[in-house]
Design a protein around this motif. Sequence first.
Motif, PDB file in Angstrom:
ATOM      1  N   GLY A  21      33.914  36.756  56.979  1.00 34.94           N
ATOM      2  CA  GLY A  21      33.254  38.045  56.878  1.00 34.94           C
ATOM      3  C   GLY A  21      32.522  38.203  55.559  1.00 34.94           C
ATOM      4  N   PRO A  58      39.788  35.536  57.890  1.00 35.63           N
ATOM      5  CA  PRO A  58      40.333  35.978  56.609  1.00 35.63           C
ATOM      6  C   PRO A  58      40.015  37.465  56.433  1.00 35.63           C
ATOM      7  CG  PRO A  58      38.953  34.018  56.329  1.00 35.63           C
ATOM      8  CD  PRO A  58      38.708  34.553  57.711  1.00 35.63           C
ATOM      9  N   SER A  59      41.002  38.246  56.002  1.00 35.65           N
ATOM     10  CA  SER A  59      40.783  39.683  55.865  1.00 35.65           C
ATOM     11  C   SER A  59      41.847  40.277  54.956  1.00 35.65           C
ATOM     12  CB  SER A  59      40.888  40.335  57.249  1.00 35.65           C
ATOM     13  OG  SER A  59      41.104  41.713  57.120  1.00 35.65           O
ATOM     14  N   PRO A  60      41.461  41.209  54.073  1.00 33.88           N
ATOM     15  CA  PRO A  60      42.484  41.827  53.216  1.00 33.88           C
ATOM     16  C   PRO A  60      43.530  42.578  54.037  1.00 33.88           C
ATOM     17  CG  PRO A  60      40.277  42.526  52.552  1.00 33.88           C
ATOM     18  CD  PRO A  60      40.130  41.741  53.819  1.00 33.88           C
ATOM     19  N   SER A 108      45.479  37.412  55.221  1.00 33.18           N
ATOM     20  CA  SER A 108      45.068  37.873  53.894  1.00 33.18           C
ATOM     21  C   SER A 108      45.569  36.893  52.850  1.00 33.18           C
ATOM     22  CB  SER A 108      45.677  39.245  53.617  1.00 33.18           C
ATOM     23  OG  SER A 108      45.535  39.554  52.249  1.00 33.18           O
ATOM     24  N   LEU A 109      44.724  36.643  51.870  1.00 37.74           N
ATOM     25  CA  LEU A 109      45.118  35.756  50.784  1.00 37.74           C
ATOM     26  C   LEU A 109      45.959  36.492  49.748  1.00 37.74           C
ATOM     27  CD1 LEU A 109      44.075  32.934  51.118  1.00 37.74           C
ATOM     28  CD2 LEU A 109      42.543  33.313  49.210  1.00 37.74           C
ATOM     29  N   GLY A 110      45.858  37.801  49.716  1.00 38.27           N
ATOM     30  CA  GLY A 110      46.611  38.566  48.722  1.00 38.27           C
ATOM     31  C   GLY A 110      46.058  39.971  48.634  1.00 38.27           C
ATOM     32  N   TYR A 148      29.974  41.629  53.512  1.00 39.14           N
ATOM     33  CA  TYR A 148      29.732  43.083  53.501  1.00 39.14           C
ATOM     34  C   TYR A 148      31.071  43.822  53.604  1.00 39.14           C
ATOM     35  CZ  TYR A 148      25.288  40.931  54.742  1.00 39.14           C
ATOM     36  OH  TYR A 148      24.201  40.113  54.784  1.00 39.14           O
ATOM     37  N   GLU A 149      31.142  44.864  54.451  1.00 38.80           N
ATOM     38  CA  GLU A 149      32.410  45.593  54.595  1.00 38.80           C
ATOM     39  C   GLU A 149      33.346  44.902  55.571  1.00 38.80           C
ATOM     40  OE1 GLU A 149      33.444  47.989  52.697  1.00 38.80           O
ATOM     41  OE2 GLU A 149      31.527  47.845  51.646  1.00 38.80           O
ATOM     42  N   TYR A 173      44.080  41.840  47.071  1.00 38.99           N
ATOM     43  CA  TYR A 173      42.867  42.017  46.273  1.00 38.99           C
ATOM     44  C   TYR A 173      41.690  41.784  47.208  1.00 38.99           C
ATOM     45  CZ  TYR A 173      44.009  37.084  46.198  1.00 38.99           C
ATOM     46  OH  TYR A 173      44.388  35.815  46.579  1.00 38.99           O
ATOM     47  N   VAL A 174      40.502  42.192  46.773  1.00 37.49           N
ATOM     48  CA  VAL A 174      39.344  42.090  47.673  1.00 37.49           C
ATOM     49  C   VAL A 174      38.336  41.073  47.128  1.00 37.49           C
ATOM     50  CG1 VAL A 174      37.447  43.364  48.759  1.00 37.49           C
ATOM     51  CG2 VAL A 174      39.681  44.456  48.484  1.00 37.49           C
ATOM     52  N   LEU A 175      38.044  40.069  47.944  1.00 34.22           N
ATOM     53  CA  LEU A 175      37.014  39.070  47.608  1.00 34.22           C
ATOM     54  C   LEU A 175      35.679  39.544  48.165  1.00 34.22           C
ATOM     55  CD1 LEU A 175      39.111  36.011  48.858  1.00 34.22           C
ATOM     56  CD2 LEU A 175      38.724  36.632  46.465  1.00 34.22           C
ATOM     57  N   ASN A 176      34.587  38.894  47.765  1.00 35.36           N
ATOM     58  CA  ASN A 176      33.276  39.274  48.293  1.00 35.36           C
ATOM     59  C   ASN A 176      33.072  38.813  49.724  1.00 35.36           C
ATOM     60  OD1 ASN A 176      32.336  40.555  46.044  1.00 35.36           O
ATOM     61  ND2 ASN A 176      31.444  38.687  45.155  1.00 35.36           N
ATOM     62  N   GLY A 177      33.765  37.735  50.095  1.00 37.07           N
ATOM     63  CA  GLY A 177      33.575  37.193  51.435  1.00 37.07           C
ATOM     64  C   GLY A 177      34.745  36.313  51.830  1.00 37.07           C
ATOM     65  N   GLY A 178      34.748  35.896  53.082  1.00 37.73           N
ATOM     66  CA  GLY A 178      35.871  35.100  53.588  1.00 37.73           C
ATOM     67  C   GLY A 178      35.806  33.621  53.231  1.00 37.73           C
TER      68      GLY A 178
HETATM   69  N1  SAM Z   1      35.980  46.452  53.533  1.00 37.05           N
HETATM   70  C1  SAM Z   1      37.039  45.493  53.404  1.00 37.05           C
HETATM   71  C2  SAM Z   1      38.333  46.199  53.012  1.00 37.05           C
HETATM   72  O1  SAM Z   1      38.261  47.212  52.355  1.00 37.05           O
HETATM   73  O2  SAM Z   1      39.408  45.684  53.353  1.00 37.05           O
HETATM   74  C3  SAM Z   1      36.703  44.418  52.372  1.00 37.05           C
HETATM   75  C4  SAM Z   1      35.605  43.503  52.831  1.00 37.05           C
HETATM   76  S1  SAM Z   1      35.339  42.147  51.764  1.00 37.05           S
HETATM   77  C5  SAM Z   1      34.180  42.790  50.615  1.00 37.05           C
HETATM   78  C6  SAM Z   1      34.364  41.048  52.727  1.00 37.05           C
HETATM   79  C7  SAM Z   1      35.136  39.918  53.384  1.00 37.05           C
HETATM   80  O3  SAM Z   1      35.826  39.165  52.403  1.00 37.05           O
HETATM   81  C8  SAM Z   1      36.210  40.302  54.373  1.00 37.05           C
HETATM   82  O4  SAM Z   1      35.668  40.600  55.638  1.00 37.05           O
HETATM   83  C9  SAM Z   1      37.059  39.067  54.413  1.00 37.05           C
HETATM   84  O5  SAM Z   1      36.498  38.076  55.242  1.00 37.05           O
HETATM   85  C10 SAM Z   1      36.971  38.563  52.974  1.00 37.05           C
HETATM   86  N2  SAM Z   1      38.134  38.931  52.134  1.00 37.05           N
HETATM   87  C11 SAM Z   1      38.129  39.799  51.104  1.00 37.05           C
HETATM   88  N3  SAM Z   1      39.325  39.892  50.542  1.00 37.05           N
HETATM   89  C12 SAM Z   1      40.133  39.058  51.211  1.00 37.05           C
HETATM   90  C13 SAM Z   1      41.514  38.718  51.100  1.00 37.05           C
HETATM   91  N4  SAM Z   1      42.295  39.275  50.188  1.00 37.05           N
HETATM   92  N5  SAM Z   1      42.012  37.807  51.953  1.00 37.05           N
HETATM   93  C14 SAM Z   1      41.230  37.243  52.902  1.00 37.05           C
HETATM   94  N6  SAM Z   1      39.910  37.532  53.060  1.00 37.05           N
HETATM   95  C15 SAM Z   1      39.365  38.424  52.232  1.00 37.05           C
END
Ligand code: SAM
Length: 239
Positions: free
Chosen positions: A113, A87-89, A136-138, A115-116, A140-145
């Motif tokens: 994931g 999962p990743s933004p 990516s789910l959408g 942290y960053e 927006y940024v979540l704290n973790g995957g």
């Molecule tokens: N540094 C990254 C960026 O700017 O794209 C954000 C990292 S986020 C704080 C930490 C983790 O949350 C990511 O590695 C991912 O696994 C998960 N995550 C955050 N937003 C997500 C999204 N919209 N969809 C899927 N996973 C997400």
Amino acid sequence: MRLDYLSIFPGYFDVLGISLLGKAAVNGLVDVYAHDLRDWTHDRHRTVDDTPCGGGAGMVMKPDPWGEAFDEIIGTEPDPSVHVVFPSPSGEPFTQSVAHDLSSVERIVFCCGRYEGIDHRVIDYARSMWTVHEVSLGDYVLNGGEVAALAITEAVVRLVPGFMGNPQSLAEESFSAGQDGLLEYPLFTRPVSWRGLDVPEVLMSGHHGRIAKWRRDESIRLTRERRPDLTDSDVSARH
Ligand code: SAM
């Protein structure tokens, strides 16, 4: 279907024992394994992160624990039948069509994931060994995957044959082929009158043709209004 979750917070996945997903696990439709990534660290602090190469804010997940976890959980041989989800933004948008594709695979490993994010070599390595999906789910940024992995799991597992008591309910849902990929029409149940608001008369008419037309028109109206990106020219041309 076997589902593995790699996370520093494996407790997130306790909820997979609840509701229909829990039932699917009890019935043997899915086997769920949540792993603590810190089990593959070797220092006193069970460290999974380090500072970013090139500088900048935050921390990055180190590749070493991921590599060792992969070796133990998946193995050291390439196998494209194993699907690994990151999962990743910055991944591909997760859609019903991706959920459909994943619902027919034997094994999915979710890499959550924090942290960053995760050192990119982990994703490159996984891609050289297995079938990788960065999703990516959408926007927006979540704290973790973890929450993303749970949402993806729910969307995928409900499409596994045998999960739904009545598979017809899947055929008529938003985004499904039975709906031409459109959003679902508004739903109503009894009582017919509630707080001065009535169920649309056509739905109580018993006239199947009129009901089907009303639902179809409402689906198209809603989709055009809220998600014009989902209305293809074919559907619009027929109306
Ligand atoms: N540094 C990254 C960026 O700017 O794209 C954000 C990292 S986020 C704080 C930490 C983790 O949350 C990511 O590695 C991912 O696994 C998960 N995550 C955050 N937003 C997500 C999204 N919209 N969809 C899927 N996973 C997400």
